[in-house]
Scaffold this active site. Structure first.
Site, PDB file in Angstrom:
ATOM      1  NE  ARG A  82      -1.154  90.819 -21.161  1.00  0.00           N
ATOM      2  CZ  ARG A  82      -1.640  91.994 -20.860  1.00  0.00           C
ATOM      3  NH1 ARG A  82      -2.390  92.632 -21.729  1.00  0.00           N
ATOM      4  NH2 ARG A  82      -1.404  92.547 -19.697  1.00  0.00           N
ATOM      5  CE  LYS A 102       2.053  93.264 -21.319  1.00  0.00           C
ATOM      6  NZ  LYS A 102       2.578  93.935 -20.129  1.00  0.00           N
ATOM      7  N   GLY A 115      -5.369  86.974 -24.763  1.00  0.00           N
ATOM      8  CA  GLY A 115      -4.014  86.991 -25.307  1.00  0.00           C
ATOM      9  C   GLY A 115      -3.590  88.333 -25.889  1.00  0.00           C
ATOM     10  CG  ASP A 241       3.277  86.314 -11.647  1.00  0.00           C
ATOM     11  OD1 ASP A 241       3.060  86.506 -10.440  1.00  0.00           O
ATOM     12  OD2 ASP A 241       2.556  86.788 -12.534  1.00  0.00           O
ATOM     13  CG  ASP A 251       5.536  91.178 -16.618  1.00  0.00           C
ATOM     14  OD1 ASP A 251       6.251  91.210 -17.642  1.00  0.00           O
ATOM     15  OD2 ASP A 251       4.945  90.147 -16.261  1.00  0.00           O
TER      16      ASP A 251
HETATM   17  P1  AMP Z   1       0.454  90.512 -15.042  1.00  0.00           P
HETATM   18  O1  AMP Z   1       0.372  90.507 -13.533  1.00  0.00           O
HETATM   19  O2  AMP Z   1      -0.259  91.654 -15.695  1.00  0.00           O
HETATM   20  O3  AMP Z   1       1.868  90.433 -15.534  1.00  0.00           O
HETATM   21  O4  AMP Z   1      -0.352  89.220 -15.585  1.00  0.00           O
HETATM   22  C1  AMP Z   1      -0.587  88.041 -14.837  1.00  0.00           C
HETATM   23  C2  AMP Z   1      -0.827  86.865 -15.741  1.00  0.00           C
HETATM   24  O5  AMP Z   1      -2.012  87.037 -16.521  1.00  0.00           O
HETATM   25  C3  AMP Z   1       0.280  86.583 -16.727  1.00  0.00           C
HETATM   26  O6  AMP Z   1       0.474  85.193 -16.793  1.00  0.00           O
HETATM   27  C4  AMP Z   1      -0.249  87.150 -18.028  1.00  0.00           C
HETATM   28  O7  AMP Z   1       0.303  86.533 -19.149  1.00  0.00           O
HETATM   29  C5  AMP Z   1      -1.735  86.870 -17.906  1.00  0.00           C
HETATM   30  N1  AMP Z   1      -2.568  87.811 -18.697  1.00  0.00           N
HETATM   31  C6  AMP Z   1      -2.778  89.127 -18.451  1.00  0.00           C
HETATM   32  N2  AMP Z   1      -3.593  89.651 -19.387  1.00  0.00           N
HETATM   33  C7  AMP Z   1      -3.912  88.647 -20.243  1.00  0.00           C
HETATM   34  C8  AMP Z   1      -4.722  88.554 -21.415  1.00  0.00           C
HETATM   35  N3  AMP Z   1      -5.392  89.595 -21.905  1.00  0.00           N
HETATM   36  N4  AMP Z   1      -4.798  87.353 -22.031  1.00  0.00           N
HETATM   37  C9  AMP Z   1      -4.151  86.282 -21.548  1.00  0.00           C
HETATM   38  N5  AMP Z   1      -3.379  86.304 -20.453  1.00  0.00           N
HETATM   39  C10 AMP Z   1      -3.259  87.476 -19.800  1.00  0.00           C
HETATM   40 MG    MG Z   2       3.264  89.373 -15.495  1.00  0.00          MG
END
Ligand code: AMP
Ligand code: MG
Length: 473
Positions: A82, A102, A115, A241, A251
């Site tokens: 996203r 974001k 997204g 990540d 993040d």
């Molecule tokens: P995070 O641990 O919150 O940084 O997210 C883990 C993964 O999930 C990352 O690849 C983000 O881009 C993806 N992600 C989190 N929320 C969404 C969302 N609402 N739509 C698409 N991808 C998401």
């Molecule tokens: Mg992340």
């Protein structure tokens, strides 16, 4: 604004072309003027506004692909689900900075996600990243916040928003894992070259540039985590990540700033096993670096990789000791080692507010400690500790007034308490951004007194202690 596209030039193996998809009735509700000036961005010009908000399609905007160890398990393909990298801009310090939106809409890496990001999480990220910067912790920054009338569905429908953020880099440990585990040696080499050129140019001139760069990554990560521990910050989702190769805190999700001192505290309610508990963060940092080093097992000998990792603990410990020495107004690390464990035992037993305690300690004048004793139940125990502390302070040779002034410059009065973020969010969801701005103002000047905002330094009321934050954002 001059937008450059260095990451995009790496080619299709590294990203997918992705446009920012504006939200319905999107509005720019907050922007960071001082950061915009530093990046020579005139955010009020119509042209810039259109570029940043996605109203004008950018030919080189992209979403990055990466992998990552999430809560211990390996996910071979993740990516910006996203987020969209608009490009890079040069700061007044001559360095390049990523502009990253974001909540910009679906990307090829969205998996089942929409997204999007909700206003709640954009506000939390805005406040935290600016608060961390003011506390001298390397962090991504917030440049602009957009709200909208678009509903985004989480547990309930919520207001959709976008956050424009800035960081030196958005390359994660997981970028290297992605190419390594697919056996894509050429791309891995390309990424190494890219990082050397853009982030660690001083390492290029050494005998073994990769070894020097990785040593620097290990040290930057160690110093970043030492700072987290010293201010009481908990990231909440320390997956590889979410770990930046440039040593910046990125993040922000279900993070927390510690209020009552509790070393085993877990701020993320989705982290059922407490993997990322506050006291575990230094160990997890090493675990993540270990994952990163594995990616270079075809480039360097095992002994070399182990030697690089061995820099982590001493770097973290030395940096942490020095931060705690400043927080306590002491001049010897030996005194810190002798006094800190006993202090932590007291703070934990008393459920004392971590930030409040160090701020009060900064106001402590020789022999006048009644106000500190009033904070605790077991007065005798704290008194015994204060007597030892006074001896150490005297031995240190600093004038008490001098030490006090420098302690007030490192022990914040204002931190981002969860209940304050919650109040700012509830108001913003009703269209009132004043509480958010008031809070942002003290968090970006956390060492000042701000008598007009005294209430923002207060400990959480009962209702504010039980608020839950999770991965849903
Ligand atoms: P995070 O641990 O919150 O940084 O997210 C883990 C993964 O999930 C990352 O690849 C983000 O881009 C993806 N992600 C989190 N929320 C969404 C969302 N609402 N739509 C698409 N991808 C998401
Ligand atoms: Mg992340």
């Amino acid at each position: 604004m001059i937008l450059e596209h260095h990451f995009a030039s790496l080619g299709q193996a590294f990203s997918s072309k992705t446009l920012v998809q504006p939200l319905i009735e999107q509005r720019l509700v907050e922007f960071n003027q001082s950061l915009a000036s530093f990046l020579s961005i005139d955010i009020k010009s119509t042209e810039t506004k259109c570029i940043l908000s996605g109203e004008e399609a950018l030919p080189y905007s992209l979403s990055m692909v990466y992998a990552g160890h999430q809560f211990g398990g390996f996910s071979p393909q993740l990516g910006d689900g996203r987020g969209v990298l608009l490009g890079e801009v040069r700061g007044q310090d001559g360095l390049l900075y990523d502009l990253h939106m974001k909540g910009a809409g679906p990307t090829p890496y969205s998996r089942r996600g929409d997204g999007r990001a909700v206003l709640r999480s954009c506000i939390r990220e805005y406040l935290a990243s600016e608060a961390m910067t003011a506390l001298s912790v390397p962090s991504s920054r917030a440049l602009a916040l957009y709200d909208s009338r678009e509903a985004v569905y989480r547990e309930t429908p919520e207001a959709g928003a976008m956050l424009l953020r800035v960081a030196q880099g958005h390359i994660r440990f997981g970028h290297f894992e992605y190419f390594f585990y697919q056996g894509k040696q050429a791309e891995l080499d390309q990424l190494i070259e890219y990082c050397l050129e853009h982030y660690y140019p001083e390492c290029s001139a050494t005998d073994c540039p990769l070894e020097s760069m990785l040593t620097e990554v290990v040290k930057r990560t160690a110093r970043m985590i030492a700072k987290w521990q010293a201010i009481g910050f908990q990231h909440g989702v320390m997956n590889t990540d979410n770990f930046s190769f440039t040593g910046e805190t990125i993040d922000y999700g279900p993070y927390g700033f510690m209020e009552d001192y509790e070393p085993d505290w877990v701020c993320n309610h989705s982290d059922h096993e407490g993997r990322y508990a506050f006291s575990r963060q230094p160990g997890v940092g090493l675990w993540n670096l270990n994952c990163l080093m594995r990616c270079f097992s075809k480039h360097l000998e095992r002994d070399q990789l182990i030697a690089i990792l061995q820099c982590y603990e001493p770097e973290l410990q030395t940096h942490y000791d020095s931060l705690m020495m400043s927080k306590m107004g002491l001049t010897s690390t030996q005194d810190v080692h002798e006094l800190l464990p006993a202090l932590f035992t007291i703070l934990a037993a008393e459920k004392m507010d971590y930030t409040v305690f160090f701020r009060l300690l900064s106001h402590y004048e020789q022999g006048e400690f009644a106000f500190l004793l009033d904070e605790v139940i077991d007065r005798e125990r704290l008194l015994a500790w204060l007597e030892r502390y006074e001896v150490a302070r005297d031995k240190g040779g600093l004038l008490w007034s001098q030490a006090s002034a420098s302690m007030l410059a490192v022990n914040p009065k204002f931190i981002l308490r969860n209940y304050l973020a919650h109040e700012a969010i509830v108001a913003a969801e009703q269209g009132d951004y004043l509480p958010f701005r008031r809070l942002l103002n003290v968090l970006t000047h956390p060492f000042g007194e701000h008598s007009e905002s005294e209430s923002l330094a207060q400990r959480a009321p009962e209702w504010g202690k039980s608020l839950e934050v999770s991965c849903s954002s």
